[in-house]
Design a protein around this motif. Structure first.
Motif, PDB file in Angstrom:
ATOM      1  N   PRO A   1     -21.407  -5.064  35.958  1.00 45.54           N
ATOM      2  CA  PRO A   1     -23.066  -4.830  34.687  1.00 45.54           C
ATOM      3  C   PRO A   1     -24.047  -5.420  34.637  1.00 45.54           C
ATOM      4  CG  PRO A   1     -21.482  -6.106  34.648  1.00 45.54           C
ATOM      5  CD  PRO A   1     -20.674  -5.751  35.734  1.00 45.54           C
ATOM      6  N   ALA A   2     -25.823  -5.043  34.747  1.00 42.83           N
ATOM      7  CA  ALA A   2     -26.230  -6.216  34.946  1.00 42.83           C
ATOM      8  C   ALA A   2     -27.486  -5.656  34.103  1.00 42.83           C
ATOM      9  CB  ALA A   2     -27.540  -5.035  35.952  1.00 42.83           C
ATOM     10  N   TRP A   3     -27.444  -5.440  32.741  1.00 42.40           N
ATOM     11  CA  TRP A   3     -28.745  -4.916  32.498  1.00 42.40           C
ATOM     12  C   TRP A   3     -28.469  -4.152  31.357  1.00 42.40           C
ATOM     13  CZ3 TRP A   3     -29.047  -1.461  36.473  1.00 42.40           C
ATOM     14  CH2 TRP A   3     -29.409  -2.400  37.192  1.00 42.40           C
ATOM     15  N   ALA A   4     -28.755  -4.865  29.896  1.00 38.19           N
ATOM     16  CA  ALA A   4     -28.361  -3.709  28.432  1.00 38.19           C
ATOM     17  C   ALA A   4     -29.391  -3.875  27.820  1.00 38.19           C
ATOM     18  CB  ALA A   4     -27.204  -4.827  27.811  1.00 38.19           C
ATOM     19  N   SER A   5     -29.590  -2.762  26.670  1.00 33.27           N
ATOM     20  CA  SER A   5     -30.228  -3.075  25.582  1.00 33.27           C
ATOM     21  C   SER A   5     -29.615  -2.527  24.118  1.00 33.27           C
ATOM     22  CB  SER A   5     -31.094  -1.506  25.115  1.00 33.27           C
ATOM     23  OG  SER A   5     -30.901  -0.344  26.108  1.00 33.27           O
ATOM     24  N   VAL A   6     -30.085  -3.140  23.110  1.00 28.24           N
ATOM     25  CA  VAL A   6     -29.373  -3.305  22.286  1.00 28.24           C
ATOM     26  C   VAL A   6     -30.195  -3.045  20.797  1.00 28.24           C
ATOM     27  CG1 VAL A   6     -28.130  -5.289  20.063  1.00 28.24           C
ATOM     28  CG2 VAL A   6     -28.764  -5.788  23.166  1.00 28.24           C
ATOM     29  N   ALA A   7     -29.842  -2.333  20.332  1.00 33.05           N
ATOM     30  CA  ALA A   7     -30.422  -1.915  18.943  1.00 33.05           C
ATOM     31  C   ALA A   7     -29.976  -2.281  17.834  1.00 33.05           C
ATOM     32  CB  ALA A   7     -30.117   0.118  19.183  1.00 33.05           C
ATOM     33  N   ILE A   8     -30.391  -2.127  16.596  1.00 25.68           N
ATOM     34  CA  ILE A   8     -29.801  -2.593  15.381  1.00 25.68           C
ATOM     35  C   ILE A   8     -30.648  -2.847  14.089  1.00 25.68           C
ATOM     36  CG2 ILE A   8     -28.861  -5.361  14.791  1.00 25.68           C
ATOM     37  CD1 ILE A   8     -29.904  -6.977  16.777  1.00 25.68           C
TER      38      ILE A   8
END
Length: 325
Positions: free
Chosen positions: A81-88
């Motif tokens: 794993p390296a990068w993540a985007s988060v939508a709330i």
């Protein structure tokens, strides 16, 4: 607090700052440098209130879980794993909730060296979507479709405790405080078996993470690989805590059908068992051989001390609303 102020306060500049991220949070999109000779791996999960977590689940737990479930998918594929985007999506701009959510999110992101590179916030019913990106060497990616007759079936960790936490909530069950706290911790803060995945990828022929119950998830491997399986029920990794809480029969049922464990289910050929045993310490986690793969399409045979075992009740976990696949 307005959206951009919230992002700036609780998300910008936090967590690992990876050298392969050229542009992260704060622009229209992230810019990332991909390692050479690697495959891009992407996993996306949405968590919705009262379907994947309860109304009174802490914001810190939700922040942890929303990334952990994606990390578990990566572990099962032997990926990095390296990068993540988060939508709330939030009913209202609750600053304290966002702070605690971000704390839970960045605690687990720091541990696994995942940089949060973007996302979105909007108003509506409480839900969180995470898209995790990373990479894996092409010939080391674990799939569901590689199991062969003769392979041995393994699982990491222990099974059933997280499902008991869900059941206790839905049915109003009560347990001694030490048991109640333990099973709730297992649900609120699942552990992603990334280190185990890095060892398993050198030995396994197939793998997936257990999110919907051992029986249901093993069925995905059998279908993808066109094989059958035998599970030796007496070998299931069930904790003393679970046995003490509900007794043997119910503990076995939870271990076979309960969801939310996020352990890795994987298959290993005979010639790779030695490698797995020699490198098990590197996993830092218990692993157990629970059965074997067979040819044909006869499904899953359950045995207990070499006698046929009948599973009662549900064959797989359906989350709280009973409408997940």
């Amino acid at each position: 607090m307005k959206e951009f102020e919230m992002i700036q306060t609780y998300f910008s500049g936090r967590g690992p700052q990876r050298k392969d991220v050229t542009v992260g949070v704060g622009d229209d999109a992230a810019l990332i440098k991909m390692p050479q000779d690697k495959l891009l791996v992407v996993a996306t999960d949405t968590m919705v209130e009262n379907t994947h977590f309860f109304t009174d689940t802490s914001a810190r737990s939700i922040g942890h879980r929303c990334l952990a479930v994606n990390l578990s998918d990566f572990a099962a594929m032997g990926a990095e794993p390296a990068w993540a985007s988060v939508a709330i999506t939030l009913p209202s701009a609750d600053e304290q909730w966002v702070k605690e959510f971000a704390d839970g999110l960045f605690e687990i992101a720091e541990y696994y060296n995942v940089q949060i590179v973007g996302g979105d916030t909007t108003q509506g019913p409480l839900a969180v979507t995470v898209s995790l990106k990373g990479f894996v060497t092409e010939d080391k990616a674990l799939l569901r479709s590689g199991a062969k007759a003769g392979d041995w079936i393994y699982v990491t960790g222990e099974l059933g405790e997280s499902a008991l936490a869900v059941e206790s909530k839905l049915k109003g069950l009560t347990f001694p405080s030490d048991i109640a706290e333990h099973i709730q911790q297992r649900f609120d803060f699942p552990v992603a078996r990334i280190a185990a995945g890095h060892v398993i990828r050198h030995a396994a022929t197939s793998a997936l993470d257990i999110s919907d119950g051992l029986i249901q998830d093993l069925g995905h491997i059998l279908k993808a690989s066109s094989v059958s399986a035998r599970i030796d029920v007496e070998r299931l990794p069930i904790s003393h805590t679970l046995y003490d809480a509900v007794g043997q029969e119910r503990a076995i049922n939870l271990a076979l059908t309960g969801g939310e464990d996020y352990e890795i289910l994987f298959t290993v050929p005979e010639q790779k068992k030695g490698y797995l045993e020699q490198n098990a310490t590197a996993m830092g986690v218990k692993y157990t051989c629970i059965g074997q793969i067979y040819g044909g399409n006869t499904g899953i045979e359950l045995t207990f001390n070499n006698e046929p075992f009948e599973l009662k009740g549900e064959k797989g976990f359906q989350h709280f609303s009973h409408d997940d696949e």
